[in-house]
Write an enzyme that holds these catalytic residues in place. Sequence first.
Site, PDB file in Angstrom:
ATOM      1  N   ALA A  43       0.830  -1.211   0.000  1.00 32.07           N
ATOM      2  CA  ALA A  43       0.000   0.000   0.000  1.00 32.07           C
ATOM      3  C   ALA A  43       0.860   1.256   0.000  1.00 32.07           C
ATOM      4  O   ALA A  43       1.747   1.410   0.843  1.00 32.07           O
ATOM      5  CB  ALA A  43      -0.924   0.021   1.212  1.00 32.07           C
ATOM      6  N   GLY A  48       6.406   1.058   5.691  1.00 29.18           N
ATOM      7  CA  GLY A  48       7.310   0.117   5.024  1.00 29.18           C
ATOM      8  C   GLY A  48       7.409   0.365   3.533  1.00 29.18           C
ATOM      9  O   GLY A  48       8.497   0.323   2.951  1.00 29.18           O
ATOM     10  N   CYS A  49       6.275   0.638   2.901  1.00 29.67           N
ATOM     11  CA  CYS A  49       6.267   0.865   1.454  1.00 29.67           C
ATOM     12  C   CYS A  49       6.971   2.172   1.105  1.00 29.67           C
ATOM     13  O   CYS A  49       7.621   2.263   0.055  1.00 29.67           O
ATOM     14  CB  CYS A  49       4.836   0.838   0.925  1.00 29.67           C
ATOM     15  N   THR A  50       6.861   3.151   1.977  1.00 30.89           N
ATOM     16  CA  THR A  50       7.577   4.411   1.764  1.00 30.89           C
ATOM     17  C   THR A  50       9.085   4.180   1.872  1.00 30.89           C
ATOM     18  O   THR A  50       9.855   4.653   1.032  1.00 30.89           O
ATOM     19  CB  THR A  50       7.109   5.477   2.772  1.00 30.89           C
ATOM     20  N   ALA A  53      10.182   2.349  -1.332  1.00 33.79           N
ATOM     21  CA  ALA A  53      10.141   3.226  -2.505  1.00 33.79           C
ATOM     22  C   ALA A  53      11.267   4.254  -2.469  1.00 33.79           C
ATOM     23  O   ALA A  53      11.911   4.515  -3.492  1.00 33.79           O
ATOM     24  CB  ALA A  53       8.783   3.920  -2.592  1.00 33.79           C
TER      25      ALA A  53
END
Length: 159
Positions: A43, A48-50, A53
């Site tokens: 998401a 974590g995804c930030t 990325a």
Amino acid sequence: MTDYPRLTVGDAAPTFTLTDQNGNAVSSSDLSGENVIVYFYPAAMTPGCTTQACDFRDSMTSLTAAGYRVIGISKDDSDKLARFADRDSLPFPLLSDTDLAVHKAYGAYGEKNSYGRILTGTLRSTIVVDGTGHVTLALYNVKATGHVRMLRRKLGIDA
């Protein structure tokens, strides 16, 4: 729960056409002849995804110099992906797979253990595809933190 088959080295990467954060169609056929790192994340704009990325963002110079393009895929809609790309200055396409068809085709969807609970969802995964459309590396259930550094080692790119 059905687990979807995971890709292995030598497999032909499934084809796709998805919409990016700017509303443009991006097709796997547009990437023919290029080495592409396709990463799946749960998401946009979550911690974590930030982290993941931004690690890709911060490694773009060396990844590009080594001949790789990066594409992120999540189930988020294009509007959320646009906010994510803008907020974190992400210089690569973020593709929207709201129906999860590409996630499933790449084996990046299924059961996972989250803090002792079994859930169904996106498996944080990275698939490297060569210019002929074949898988050269397939990593599933990777950690957000340190993943790009590990990927660079596996690809022989100096950190």
